[in-house]
Structure formats: C-alpha cells, structure tokens
Design a protein around this motif. Structure first.
Motif, PDB file in Angstrom:
ATOM      1  N   GLU A 152       0.819  -1.213   0.000  1.00  0.00           N
ATOM      2  CA  GLU A 152       0.000   0.000   0.000  1.00  0.00           C
ATOM      3  C   GLU A 152       0.852   1.263   0.000  1.00  0.00           C
ATOM      4  OE1 GLU A 152      -2.493  -0.464   3.374  1.00  0.00           O
ATOM      5  OE2 GLU A 152      -3.998  -1.685   2.318  1.00  0.00           O
ATOM      6  N   ALA A 153       2.071   1.182   0.552  1.00  0.00           N
ATOM      7  CA  ALA A 153       2.960   2.349   0.547  1.00  0.00           C
ATOM      8  C   ALA A 153       3.586   2.593  -0.818  1.00  0.00           C
ATOM      9  CB  ALA A 153       4.062   2.166   1.597  1.00  0.00           C
ATOM     10  N   ARG A 154       3.589   1.586  -1.689  1.00  0.00           N
ATOM     11  CA  ARG A 154       4.246   1.717  -2.992  1.00  0.00           C
ATOM     12  C   ARG A 154       3.275   1.715  -4.160  1.00  0.00           C
ATOM     13  NH1 ARG A 154       9.500   2.913  -3.921  1.00  0.00           N
ATOM     14  NH2 ARG A 154       9.486   1.475  -5.675  1.00  0.00           N
ATOM     15  N   VAL A 155       2.037   1.327  -3.941  1.00  0.00           N
ATOM     16  CA  VAL A 155       1.108   1.158  -5.056  1.00  0.00           C
ATOM     17  C   VAL A 155       0.662   2.514  -5.577  1.00  0.00           C
ATOM     18  CG1 VAL A 155      -0.989   1.097  -3.646  1.00  0.00           C
ATOM     19  CG2 VAL A 155      -0.899  -0.168  -5.805  1.00  0.00           C
ATOM     20  N   ASP A 156       0.408   2.574  -6.869  1.00  0.00           N
ATOM     21  CA  ASP A 156      -0.090   3.791  -7.504  1.00  0.00           C
ATOM     22  C   ASP A 156      -1.615   3.826  -7.370  1.00  0.00           C
ATOM     23  OD1 ASP A 156      -0.537   6.026  -8.986  1.00  0.00           O
ATOM     24  OD2 ASP A 156      -0.003   5.127 -10.923  1.00  0.00           O
ATOM     25  N   ASP A 161      -7.483   2.359  -9.034  1.00  0.00           N
ATOM     26  CA  ASP A 161      -8.763   2.847  -9.555  1.00  0.00           C
ATOM     27  C   ASP A 161      -9.092   2.200 -10.899  1.00  0.00           C
ATOM     28  OD1 ASP A 161      -8.945   4.450  -7.330  1.00  0.00           O
ATOM     29  OD2 ASP A 161      -8.075   6.211  -8.321  1.00  0.00           O
ATOM     30  N   ILE A 162      -8.101   2.069 -11.769  1.00  0.00           N
ATOM     31  CA  ILE A 162      -8.352   1.474 -13.089  1.00  0.00           C
ATOM     32  C   ILE A 162      -8.780   0.021 -12.954  1.00  0.00           C
ATOM     33  CG2 ILE A 162      -7.251   0.793 -15.257  1.00  0.00           C
ATOM     34  CD1 ILE A 162      -5.562   3.311 -15.064  1.00  0.00           C
ATOM     35  N   LEU A 163      -8.074  -0.741 -12.116  1.00  0.00           N
ATOM     36  CA  LEU A 163      -8.439  -2.146 -11.934  1.00  0.00           C
ATOM     37  C   LEU A 163      -9.774  -2.290 -11.223  1.00  0.00           C
ATOM     38  CD1 LEU A 163      -4.985  -3.743 -10.992  1.00  0.00           C
ATOM     39  CD2 LEU A 163      -6.171  -3.785 -13.187  1.00  0.00           C
ATOM     40  N   ALA A 164     -10.070  -1.385 -10.291  1.00  0.00           N
ATOM     41  CA  ALA A 164     -11.363  -1.438  -9.604  1.00  0.00           C
ATOM     42  C   ALA A 164     -12.508  -1.153 -10.567  1.00  0.00           C
ATOM     43  CB  ALA A 164     -11.380  -0.453  -8.443  1.00  0.00           C
ATOM     44  N   ASP A 165     -12.290  -0.254 -11.522  1.00  0.00           N
ATOM     45  CA  ASP A 165     -13.328   0.031 -12.515  1.00  0.00           C
ATOM     46  C   ASP A 165     -13.505  -1.113 -13.504  1.00  0.00           C
ATOM     47  OD1 ASP A 165     -13.712   2.483 -11.342  1.00  0.00           O
ATOM     48  OD2 ASP A 165     -12.364   3.549 -12.717  1.00  0.00           O
ATOM     49  N   ALA A 166     -12.457  -1.947 -13.651  1.00  0.00           N
ATOM     50  CA  ALA A 166     -12.556  -3.052 -14.602  1.00  0.00           C
ATOM     51  C   ALA A 166     -13.424  -4.183 -14.094  1.00  0.00           C
ATOM     52  CB  ALA A 166     -11.151  -3.587 -14.931  1.00  0.00           C
ATOM     53  N   ARG A 167     -13.684  -4.215 -12.783  1.00  0.00           N
ATOM     54  CA  ARG A 167     -14.526  -5.266 -12.215  1.00  0.00           C
ATOM     55  C   ARG A 167     -15.463  -4.646 -11.203  1.00  0.00           C
ATOM     56  NH1 ARG A 167     -11.900 -10.179  -8.953  1.00  0.00           N
ATOM     57  NH2 ARG A 167     -11.737  -8.546  -7.371  1.00  0.00           N
ATOM     58  N   VAL A 186      -2.633  -6.692  -5.175  1.00  0.00           N
ATOM     59  CA  VAL A 186      -1.430  -7.340  -5.704  1.00  0.00           C
ATOM     60  C   VAL A 186      -1.175  -6.979  -7.172  1.00  0.00           C
ATOM     61  CG1 VAL A 186      -0.355  -9.561  -6.202  1.00  0.00           C
ATOM     62  CG2 VAL A 186      -1.491  -9.200  -4.013  1.00  0.00           C
ATOM     63  N   PRO A 187      -2.142  -7.135  -8.080  1.00  0.00           N
ATOM     64  CA  PRO A 187      -1.842  -6.728  -9.463  1.00  0.00           C
ATOM     65  C   PRO A 187      -1.576  -5.235  -9.612  1.00  0.00           C
ATOM     66  CG  PRO A 187      -4.162  -7.302  -9.227  1.00  0.00           C
ATOM     67  CD  PRO A 187      -3.489  -7.727  -7.974  1.00  0.00           C
ATOM     68  N   ALA A 188      -2.279  -4.391  -8.833  1.00  0.00           N
ATOM     69  CA  ALA A 188      -2.002  -2.956  -8.898  1.00  0.00           C
ATOM     70  C   ALA A 188      -0.581  -2.657  -8.435  1.00  0.00           C
ATOM     71  CB  ALA A 188      -3.016  -2.199  -8.042  1.00  0.00           C
ATOM     72  N   ILE A 194       6.352  -2.108 -12.094  1.00  0.00           N
ATOM     73  CA  ILE A 194       6.857  -2.158 -13.472  1.00  0.00           C
ATOM     74  C   ILE A 194       6.935  -0.751 -14.059  1.00  0.00           C
ATOM     75  CG2 ILE A 194       6.353  -2.981 -15.798  1.00  0.00           C
ATOM     76  CD1 ILE A 194       5.140  -5.480 -14.539  1.00  0.00           C
ATOM     77  N   GLN A 195       5.902   0.043 -13.831  1.00  0.00           N
ATOM     78  CA  GLN A 195       5.909   1.421 -14.326  1.00  0.00           C
ATOM     79  C   GLN A 195       7.063   2.214 -13.726  1.00  0.00           C
ATOM     80  OE1 GLN A 195       4.130   2.918 -16.604  1.00  0.00           O
ATOM     81  NE2 GLN A 195       4.817   5.023 -16.228  1.00  0.00           N
ATOM     82  N   ARG A 196       7.265   2.082 -12.424  1.00  0.00           N
ATOM     83  CA  ARG A 196       8.346   2.814 -11.755  1.00  0.00           C
ATOM     84  C   ARG A 196       9.716   2.323 -12.232  1.00  0.00           C
ATOM     85  NH1 ARG A 196       6.483   2.016  -7.287  1.00  0.00           N
ATOM     86  NH2 ARG A 196       5.256   3.901  -7.070  1.00  0.00           N
TER      87      ARG A 196
END
Length: 259
Positions: A152-156, A161-167, A186-188, A194-196
């Motif tokens: 949670e300290a590192r996640v974007d 939000d994008i993954l939450a909107d997908a499901r 976990v996937p977020a 990867i982005q960082r």
C-alpha cells in the motif's frame, strides 16, 4: 405338490422380510460395540485426520511450487530485475553480466529491502501457527498484514482505480473495512512497480545515450560513416560505468528508494 412348495416359499420369503428389520435393529448395537472394542471407530477418526493432513501437504506443495510467482508479486523483485536488465542494455553488453547473475543480485537486493517485512510476517503469523496458537486462516491474514502495508505504501492509486473500474465492486472478495482486497492490491502493486522500474530505467539510459550521440557525431565529422557507432562507443560506456562505480551506485539508489 408344486403348489405346496410355492406357498411355502412365499411364506418363507414373507417371514424373512418382516423379520429382517427387527434382526437388524438387534444386530446394529452389537456391531457398534464390537467395532468400538476392536478400535475400528478410532481407526476411522485417524483416517479422517490422515486425509486432512494429506490435503494440507498437497496445498503446501502447491504453494511452494508457486513460490517464485508469489515472490514476484508481493516483493520488490520485479523492480530490481527490470532496472538491472535495462542498465545492462544501456552499457551495451548483451551477456555480461549473465541473466543468472542479474537475477541473483536482484534476489539478494530484494531480501535486503524486504527483511523487516519478512521478520514481521514470521513473528505475527507463521510462528504462532507453527506453535498451534493460531488457525491457518487467521495466520494467513496476520502474515499478509506486513506485506499489505509494504504494498500500500508503494502502489499507484491510479492503478488501483483502473483495476477497480474493470470489475464491479460487488464481485470482489470481502476485505477488512477500509482495506483494499488482495486480488486488487497485488496486481495494482505489480503494475506500479513495473511502471516505476521503466521510469528509473529511462533515467539510467540517458548518460549512455549521450555517449552514443557524441561518438556518432564524431564519426560522421571524420567521414567514418561505415564504422558502427555502437562498436566505438562501447569501450567509452564501459569506462564511464566503471569509473563511476555504476553497479554499486545504482544498487544503493534502488535500495534507498524503499527506505
């Protein structure tokens, strides 16, 4: 004679049918007593416990087989591997250091960063479960709490939000109040890492790009357009990287990014 024989057979069959339930009721308690005396009921209970142990061992082996994937998903290992691989490509050396060495360095850097998380997870969940003080499901939740804090300290937030909107939210597994479900976190987290990593890799590649451009410009000015610039710039990039103590400097910067 044949009629008499048939009548007797019918009467005998009817007597057996009516007597069978009563006979079974008399035999059942006796059979249970005999089975209890012989220890058969204990054997059945032991068989049930053995089956439970077999299932637990099967699940444990399955989890161990997925351990590399789990390590890639809940730790900083993907970030380390991607940055070090981009760094090797920037220097221009395709197989030095080899892939196995890159992965080994990334694993130990990951252990260096994640050691406090591992210790907290062991003390809060794994050790109490091994001591029989905590059930497996409760121990799993307690073990994941340090990893959840780290992720949670590192996640974007944008990735979440994008993954939450997908499901739809109603189809997501239940989580603690105010906590993001692991199936979403976990996937977020992995996508954020990867982005960082690619952002850091872009910064790492810039000095080597400048060297390539300088060497290409000099070769064109000298009229040596048939000489590949990559061959000429390779010694200069290696010398620059060695003089700046590149591996140690980049590894230290990667580790400090998690403190």
């Amino acid at each position: 004679m044949r009629r008499l024989t048939a009548i007797l057979a019918v009467l005998l069959a009817a007597g057996v049918m009516f007597a069978a339930p009563a006979f079974a009721q008399e035999i059942a308690p006796a059979a249970e007593d005999i089975a209890a005396d012989a220890g058969l009921l204990d054997a059945v209970d032991e068989a049930g416990g053995l089956t439970k142990r077999i299932v637990q061992i099967f699940l444990l082996v399955t989890v161990l087989s997925l351990a590399p994937g789990i390590a890639m998903m809940v730790t900083c290992l993907p970030f380390m591997i991607i940055v070090l691989s981009i760094l090797r490509q920037g220097v221009g050396l395709q197989q030095a250091p080899p892939n196995m060495l890159i992965v080994s360095v990334a694993i130990f850097l990951t252990y260096f960063v994640m050691e406090p998380v591992f210790k907290d997870a062991w003390a809060s969940g794994v050790q109490p479960m091994l001591n029989g003080e905590m059930q497996e499901d409760v121990a799993f939740g307690e073990t994941m709490k340090p990893f959840r804090t780290f992720m949670e300290a590192r996640v974007d937030p944008g990735a979440v939000d994008i993954l939450a909107d997908a499901r739809p939210l109603e189809t997501q597994p239940a989580a603690e109040e105010g906590a993001t479900p692991l199936s979403l976190l976990v996937p977020a987290f992995v996508l954020s890492e990867i982005q960082r990593a690619f952002e850091i890799g872009f910064v790492v590649l810039l000095p080597f790009l400048v060297i390539d451009l300088l060497v290409a410009s000099i070769l064109m000015a000298m009229g040596m357009m048939m000489v590949p610039p990559a061959i000429v710039s390779l010694p200069f990039k290696v010398a620059f990287f060695v003089l700046t103590n590149g591996w140690v400097a980049v590894s230290g910067a990667l580790v400090r990014g998690y403190t």
